[in-house]
Design a protein around this motif. Structure first.
Motif, PDB file in Angstrom:
ATOM      1  N   LEU A 127      36.551  43.895  36.824  1.00 14.91           N
ATOM      2  CA  LEU A 127      35.537  43.100  37.514  1.00 14.91           C
ATOM      3  C   LEU A 127      35.049  41.956  36.631  1.00 14.91           C
ATOM      4  CD1 LEU A 127      33.764  42.654  40.002  1.00 14.91           C
ATOM      5  CD2 LEU A 127      32.142  44.302  39.048  1.00 14.91           C
ATOM      6  N   VAL A 128      34.786  42.248  35.355  1.00 17.37           N
ATOM      7  CA  VAL A 128      34.344  41.210  34.423  1.00 17.37           C
ATOM      8  C   VAL A 128      35.411  40.130  34.290  1.00 17.37           C
ATOM      9  CG1 VAL A 128      33.864  40.748  31.991  1.00 17.37           C
ATOM     10  CG2 VAL A 128      32.707  42.633  33.143  1.00 17.37           C
ATOM     11  N   ALA A 129      36.671  40.528  34.158  1.00 17.73           N
ATOM     12  CA  ALA A 129      37.763  39.558  34.023  1.00 17.73           C
ATOM     13  C   ALA A 129      37.881  38.695  35.276  1.00 17.73           C
ATOM     14  CB  ALA A 129      39.076  40.282  33.745  1.00 17.73           C
ATOM     15  N   SER A 130      37.759  39.310  36.441  1.00 23.55           N
ATOM     16  CA  SER A 130      37.861  38.570  37.697  1.00 23.55           C
ATOM     17  C   SER A 130      36.708  37.573  37.850  1.00 23.55           C
ATOM     18  CB  SER A 130      37.855  39.562  38.868  1.00 23.55           C
ATOM     19  OG  SER A 130      37.807  38.884  40.096  1.00 23.55           O
ATOM     20  N   LEU A 131      35.487  38.026  37.541  1.00 20.37           N
ATOM     21  CA  LEU A 131      34.327  37.139  37.661  1.00 20.37           C
ATOM     22  C   LEU A 131      34.378  36.021  36.622  1.00 20.37           C
ATOM     23  CD1 LEU A 131      31.529  39.777  38.325  1.00 20.37           C
ATOM     24  CD2 LEU A 131      32.476  38.139  39.963  1.00 20.37           C
ATOM     25  N   ALA A 132      34.854  36.330  35.418  1.00 22.00           N
ATOM     26  CA  ALA A 132      34.974  35.302  34.382  1.00 22.00           C
ATOM     27  C   ALA A 132      35.973  34.237  34.809  1.00 22.00           C
ATOM     28  CB  ALA A 132      35.388  35.940  33.052  1.00 22.00           C
ATOM     29  N   ALA A 133      37.089  34.656  35.396  1.00 18.33           N
ATOM     30  CA  ALA A 133      38.087  33.692  35.877  1.00 18.33           C
ATOM     31  C   ALA A 133      37.519  32.854  37.010  1.00 18.33           C
ATOM     32  CB  ALA A 133      39.336  34.435  36.337  1.00 18.33           C
ATOM     33  N   ARG A 134      36.737  33.474  37.852  1.00 17.12           N
ATOM     34  CA  ARG A 134      36.168  32.780  39.009  1.00 17.12           C
ATOM     35  C   ARG A 134      35.074  31.787  38.614  1.00 17.12           C
ATOM     36  NH1 ARG A 134      34.927  36.045  44.465  1.00 17.12           N
ATOM     37  NH2 ARG A 134      34.998  34.252  45.822  1.00 17.12           N
ATOM     38  N   THR A 135      34.217  32.175  37.627  1.00 23.76           N
ATOM     39  CA  THR A 135      33.086  31.329  37.250  1.00 23.76           C
ATOM     40  C   THR A 135      33.364  30.447  36.044  1.00 23.76           C
ATOM     41  OG1 THR A 135      32.155  33.029  35.804  1.00 23.76           O
ATOM     42  CG2 THR A 135      31.425  33.026  38.106  1.00 23.76           C
ATOM     43  N   GLY A 136      34.330  30.844  35.224  1.00 23.12           N
ATOM     44  CA  GLY A 136      34.598  30.092  33.992  1.00 23.12           C
ATOM     45  C   GLY A 136      33.546  30.355  32.921  1.00 23.12           C
ATOM     46  N   LYS A 137      32.816  31.440  33.065  1.00 22.21           N
ATOM     47  CA  LYS A 137      31.754  31.768  32.111  1.00 22.21           C
ATOM     48  C   LYS A 137      31.943  33.186  31.593  1.00 22.21           C
ATOM     49  CE  LYS A 137      28.415  28.696  34.155  1.00 22.21           C
ATOM     50  NZ  LYS A 137      27.888  27.749  33.258  1.00 22.21           N
ATOM     51  N   THR A 138      31.234  33.490  30.526  1.00 23.96           N
ATOM     52  CA  THR A 138      31.218  34.844  30.005  1.00 23.96           C
ATOM     53  C   THR A 138      30.287  35.672  30.882  1.00 23.96           C
ATOM     54  OG1 THR A 138      31.547  33.996  27.771  1.00 23.96           O
ATOM     55  CG2 THR A 138      30.737  36.256  27.968  1.00 23.96           C
ATOM     56  N   ILE A 139      30.726  36.856  31.258  1.00 21.79           N
ATOM     57  CA  ILE A 139      29.978  37.686  32.201  1.00 21.79           C
ATOM     58  C   ILE A 139      29.292  38.832  31.463  1.00 21.79           C
ATOM     59  CG2 ILE A 139      30.146  39.201  34.214  1.00 21.79           C
ATOM     60  CD1 ILE A 139      30.746  36.277  34.868  1.00 21.79           C
ATOM     61  N   ARG A 140      28.005  39.012  31.761  1.00 23.39           N
ATOM     62  CA  ARG A 140      27.250  40.183  31.303  1.00 23.39           C
ATOM     63  C   ARG A 140      26.982  41.006  32.555  1.00 23.39           C
ATOM     64  NH1 ARG A 140      22.246  38.348  29.435  1.00 23.39           N
ATOM     65  NH2 ARG A 140      23.228  37.768  27.487  1.00 23.39           N
ATOM     66  N   LEU A 141      27.560  42.207  32.581  1.00 18.19           N
ATOM     67  CA  LEU A 141      27.486  43.057  33.752  1.00 18.19           C
ATOM     68  C   LEU A 141      26.287  43.993  33.673  1.00 18.19           C
ATOM     69  CD1 LEU A 141      29.559  43.164  36.077  1.00 18.19           C
ATOM     70  CD2 LEU A 141      30.552  45.158  34.989  1.00 18.19           C
ATOM     71  N   SER A 142      25.501  44.043  34.742  1.00 18.02           N
ATOM     72  CA  SER A 142      24.446  45.048  34.844  1.00 18.02           C
ATOM     73  C   SER A 142      24.684  45.799  36.148  1.00 18.02           C
ATOM     74  CB  SER A 142      23.058  44.412  34.804  1.00 18.02           C
ATOM     75  OG  SER A 142      22.832  43.631  35.944  1.00 18.02           O
ATOM     76  N   TRP A 143      24.630  47.128  36.067  1.00 14.87           N
ATOM     77  CA  TRP A 143      24.965  47.957  37.210  1.00 14.87           C
ATOM     78  C   TRP A 143      23.748  48.747  37.667  1.00 14.87           C
ATOM     79  CZ3 TRP A 143      24.806  53.334  37.685  1.00 14.87           C
ATOM     80  CH2 TRP A 143      25.364  53.838  38.858  1.00 14.87           C
ATOM     81  N   GLN A 144      23.652  48.943  38.966  1.00 13.88           N
ATOM     82  CA  GLN A 144      22.634  49.836  39.526  1.00 13.88           C
ATOM     83  C   GLN A 144      23.244  50.583  40.697  1.00 13.88           C
ATOM     84  OE1 GLN A 144      19.396  47.325  40.724  1.00 13.88           O
ATOM     85  NE2 GLN A 144      20.154  47.120  42.797  1.00 13.88           N
ATOM     86  N   GLN A 145      22.847  51.821  40.824  1.00 16.27           N
ATOM     87  CA  GLN A 145      23.348  52.634  41.919  1.00 16.27           C
ATOM     88  C   GLN A 145      22.566  52.310  43.186  1.00 16.27           C
ATOM     89  OE1 GLN A 145      23.474  56.781  41.052  1.00 16.27           O
ATOM     90  NE2 GLN A 145      24.647  57.274  42.881  1.00 16.27           N
ATOM     91  N   ASP A 146      23.289  52.172  44.279  1.00 15.50           N
ATOM     92  CA  ASP A 146      22.684  51.917  45.582  1.00 15.50           C
ATOM     93  C   ASP A 146      23.156  52.998  46.547  1.00 15.50           C
ATOM     94  OD1 ASP A 146      21.686  51.021  47.974  1.00 15.50           O
ATOM     95  OD2 ASP A 146      22.513  48.987  47.801  1.00 15.50           O
ATOM     96  N   PRO A 147      22.321  53.999  46.766  1.00 13.42           N
ATOM     97  CA  PRO A 147      22.743  55.110  47.618  1.00 13.42           C
ATOM     98  C   PRO A 147      22.957  54.719  49.080  1.00 13.42           C
ATOM     99  CG  PRO A 147      20.452  55.372  46.957  1.00 13.42           C
ATOM    100  CD  PRO A 147      20.985  54.189  46.239  1.00 13.42           C
ATOM    101  N   THR A 148      22.495  53.543  49.479  1.00 10.88           N
ATOM    102  CA  THR A 148      22.703  53.117  50.867  1.00 10.88           C
ATOM    103  C   THR A 148      24.132  52.637  51.102  1.00 10.88           C
ATOM    104  OG1 THR A 148      21.978  50.844  50.457  1.00 10.88           O
ATOM    105  CG2 THR A 148      20.278  52.454  51.095  1.00 10.88           C
ATOM    106  N   LEU A 149      24.859  52.342  50.031  1.00 10.88           N
ATOM    107  CA  LEU A 149      26.244  51.909  50.176  1.00 10.88           C
ATOM    108  C   LEU A 149      27.140  53.134  50.368  1.00 10.88           C
ATOM    109  CD1 LEU A 149      26.564  49.176  47.391  1.00 10.88           C
ATOM    110  CD2 LEU A 149      26.260  48.838  49.839  1.00 10.88           C
ATOM    111  N   LEU A 150      28.013  53.073  51.356  1.00 10.28           N
ATOM    112  CA  LEU A 150      28.952  54.175  51.589  1.00 10.28           C
ATOM    113  C   LEU A 150      30.127  54.087  50.616  1.00 10.28           C
ATOM    114  CD1 LEU A 150      29.038  54.089  55.491  1.00 10.28           C
ATOM    115  CD2 LEU A 150      27.756  55.654  54.016  1.00 10.28           C
ATOM    116  N   GLY A 151      30.484  52.878  50.254  1.00 14.04           N
ATOM    117  CA  GLY A 151      31.595  52.645  49.343  1.00 14.04           C
ATOM    118  C   GLY A 151      31.692  51.171  49.054  1.00 14.04           C
TER     119      GLY A 151
END
Length: 180
Positions: A127-151
């Protein structure tokens, strides 16, 4: 003028001072420490937020605290100016905006990821590699769980939201079927 805009002006001014003195990382660390200290102590939080305490008195108290914490003279003077202007209540916004400006300058952008389950290391790296390629920037990933998402997952980079959740895909499918 909005508080966010005012905080941005103070953060920019502090960044310019840090550039002139060549101590931006030190100022950022000290600013983080001061903000964390204020947030951790209810009395300091009330002092910063209180409109009843005169700005001059806030400046004096804050100066005493910063001096005992061995904060640099630059940051102490900065907070003196902020306190006397009656803007000490913007401390959290100034800290946040200063960090954003430093990251922006370094080409770092935060990507907020929401998913039903934690991402594996391989998924995070992809995901970081894909976003970095898309934005051209270094990506800092922050994650949070969302129980409303099924997948799937939702990713927010700046003001752009990428919805790769099952609900998002179903909405797209519904839109396509209704427009056909």
């Amino acid at each position: 003028m909005s508080n966010r805009l005012t905080a941005r002006r103070y953060a920019k001014a502090l960044l310019q001072i840090g550039d002139q003195q060549g101590n931006v990382p030190q100022l950022q660390q000290e600013l983080e420490t001061v903000a964390a200290t204020v947030a951790a102590h209810a009395d300091l939080t009330r002092l910063v937020a209180s409109p009843l305490v005169l700005p001059r008195k806030k400046a004096e108290v804050f100066e005493t605290i910063l001096a005992s914490a061995k904060v640099s003279g630059t940051l102490r003077h900065f907070f003196s100016v902020v306190a006397e202007a009656g803007r000490l209540n913007l401390l959290s916004d100034i800290r946040h905006t200063f960090a954003e400006l430093v990251d922006e300058r370094a080409g770092i952008v935060e990507a907020r990821v929401s998913s039903a389950q934690p991402l594996s290391d391989a998924q995070s790296k992809a995901l970081v590699a894909s976003l970095a390629a898309r934005t051209g920037k270094t990506i800092r990933l922050s994650w949070q769980q969302d129980p409303t998402l099924l997948g799937g997952l939702k990713v927010q980079v700046g003001s752009t939201v990428l919805d790769a959740s099952i609900q998002g895909q179903l909405r797209q499918l519904k839109t396509q079927l209704l427009s056909a």
